[in-house]
Design an enzyme around this catalytic site. Sequence first.
Site, mmCIF file in Angstrom:
data_model
loop_
_atom_site.group_PDB
_atom_site.id
_atom_site.type_symbol
_atom_site.label_atom_id
_atom_site.label_comp_id
_atom_site.label_asym_id
_atom_site.label_seq_id
_atom_site.Cartn_x
_atom_site.Cartn_y
_atom_site.Cartn_z
ATOM 1 C CB ALA A 167 -0.922 0.021 1.217
ATOM 2 C CB VAL A 168 1.514 3.903 -2.083
ATOM 3 C CG1 VAL A 168 2.019 5.339 -2.184
ATOM 4 C CG2 VAL A 168 2.617 2.914 -2.473
ATOM 5 C CD GLU A 188 -4.071 -14.880 -2.242
ATOM 6 O OE1 GLU A 188 -3.699 -14.105 -1.341
ATOM 7 O OE2 GLU A 188 -3.752 -16.075 -2.284
ATOM 8 C CG ASN A 228 -6.901 -2.896 -6.374
ATOM 9 O OD1 ASN A 228 -6.650 -1.832 -6.941
ATOM 10 N ND2 ASN A 228 -6.411 -3.204 -5.178
ATOM 11 C CE1 TYR A 248 1.087 -6.036 -6.952
ATOM 12 C CE2 TYR A 248 -1.238 -6.526 -7.274
ATOM 13 C CZ TYR A 248 -0.201 -6.120 -6.457
ATOM 14 O OH TYR A 248 -0.449 -5.803 -5.150
HETATM 15 N N1 COA Z 1 -4.461 3.663 -12.361
HETATM 16 C C1 COA Z 1 -3.860 2.923 -13.332
HETATM 17 N N2 COA Z 1 -2.619 2.364 -13.193
HETATM 18 C C2 COA Z 1 -2.006 2.561 -12.015
HETATM 19 C C3 COA Z 1 -2.573 3.310 -10.964
HETATM 20 C C4 COA Z 1 -3.859 3.892 -11.185
HETATM 21 N N3 COA Z 1 -4.479 4.631 -10.232
HETATM 22 N N4 COA Z 1 -1.724 3.331 -9.922
HETATM 23 C C5 COA Z 1 -0.649 2.608 -10.296
HETATM 24 N N5 COA Z 1 -0.808 2.150 -11.557
HETATM 25 C C6 COA Z 1 0.105 1.285 -12.308
HETATM 26 C C7 COA Z 1 0.690 1.986 -13.500
HETATM 27 O O1 COA Z 1 1.041 1.003 -14.462
HETATM 28 C C8 COA Z 1 1.945 2.599 -12.919
HETATM 29 O O2 COA Z 1 2.943 2.845 -13.876
HETATM 30 P P1 COA Z 1 2.971 4.275 -14.630
HETATM 31 O O3 COA Z 1 2.986 5.325 -13.558
HETATM 32 O O4 COA Z 1 4.230 4.207 -15.440
HETATM 33 O O5 COA Z 1 1.712 4.336 -15.436
HETATM 34 C C9 COA Z 1 2.418 1.489 -12.002
HETATM 35 O O6 COA Z 1 1.228 0.930 -11.471
HETATM 36 C C10 COA Z 1 3.338 1.952 -10.882
HETATM 37 O O7 COA Z 1 2.646 2.955 -10.141
HETATM 38 P P2 COA Z 1 3.177 3.482 -8.732
HETATM 39 O O8 COA Z 1 3.250 4.984 -8.789
HETATM 40 O O9 COA Z 1 4.413 2.753 -8.349
HETATM 41 O O10 COA Z 1 1.964 3.035 -7.787
HETATM 42 P P3 COA Z 1 1.562 3.720 -6.383
HETATM 43 O O11 COA Z 1 2.797 4.038 -5.602
HETATM 44 O O12 COA Z 1 0.615 4.826 -6.632
HETATM 45 O O13 COA Z 1 0.821 2.516 -5.636
HETATM 46 C C11 COA Z 1 -1.016 1.012 -5.236
HETATM 47 C C12 COA Z 1 -0.123 1.681 -6.309
HETATM 48 C C13 COA Z 1 -1.959 0.022 -5.944
HETATM 49 C C14 COA Z 1 -0.154 0.266 -4.217
HETATM 50 C C15 COA Z 1 -1.838 2.145 -4.530
HETATM 51 O O14 COA Z 1 -2.802 2.649 -5.425
HETATM 52 C C16 COA Z 1 -2.525 1.709 -3.244
HETATM 53 O O15 COA Z 1 -1.935 1.758 -2.159
HETATM 54 N N6 COA Z 1 -3.802 1.267 -3.350
HETATM 55 C C17 COA Z 1 -4.569 0.829 -2.160
HETATM 56 C C18 COA Z 1 -4.037 -0.459 -1.580
HETATM 57 C C19 COA Z 1 -4.106 -1.586 -2.585
HETATM 58 O O16 COA Z 1 -5.058 -1.749 -3.316
HETATM 59 N N7 COA Z 1 -3.037 -2.422 -2.584
HETATM 60 C C20 COA Z 1 -2.943 -3.588 -3.448
HETATM 61 C C21 COA Z 1 -3.498 -4.772 -2.746
HETATM 62 S S1 COA Z 1 -3.377 -6.255 -3.731
#
Ligand code: COA
Length: 146
Positions: free
Chosen positions: A70-71, A103, A108, A115
């Site tokens: 998570a971020v 999973e 999502n 991934y």
């Molecule tokens: N929509 C579409 N693609 C997305 C995205 C969004 N909102 N957020 C991340 N991505 C994809 C893109 O491919 C992105 O690459 P790009 O920036 O070159 O397009 C890639 O992921 C890397 O993104 P990044 O900036 O490293 O992601 P993040 O630091 O914003 O974190 C999550 C992504 C999913 C961890 C974050 O949205 C989060 O914490 N969500 C809630 C918790 C969650 O769902 N965790 C996963 C549980 S399985």
Amino acid sequence: MTIEILNSSHVAQIAELERICFSDPWSERSIASELDNKLAYWLVAMEEDRVAGYIGSQTVVGETDMMNVAVHPDFRRKGIAETLVNALVDDLKKMESHCLTLEVRASNAPAIALYEKLGFSEIGRRKNYYRNPREDALILRKEWGI
Ligand code: COA
């Protein structure tokens, strides 16, 4: 941003982030118990003294499960999750793990896009795996040679 291995100073902020990000969050106590779990390996992304994100894993005989990633909303779309997953995989290679399985909720889209970008493939689906709300899980895996 710096990446640190989980220590006790991170636990309260991770628990707070769990509550923000997930409908079925890990408690502070269960996160703290990972500090004593020999199977567990977690990394934490720090922005000064704030936990910006984290990734948790457990490894059993060379196979690793990702428990969570998570971020914080304040720090999203800056590459932090990508950095965390890649850092975890680099460290797992040194620990002689050969795959990372996770999973993810079927709806999502941000996580699935993350991934896919990082080379995970879908290997299955668990029907009604999640609660609050009930939803299928996709099972994704990334493998590498060691
Ligand atoms: N929509 C579409 N693609 C997305 C995205 C969004 N909102 N957020 C991340 N991505 C994809 C893109 O491919 C992105 O690459 P790009 O920036 O070159 O397009 C890639 O992921 C890397 O993104 P990044 O900036 O490293 O992601 P993040 O630091 O914003 O974190 C999550 C992504 C999913 C961890 C974050 O949205 C989060 O914490 N969500 C809630 C918790 C969650 O769902 N965790 C996963 C549980 S399985």
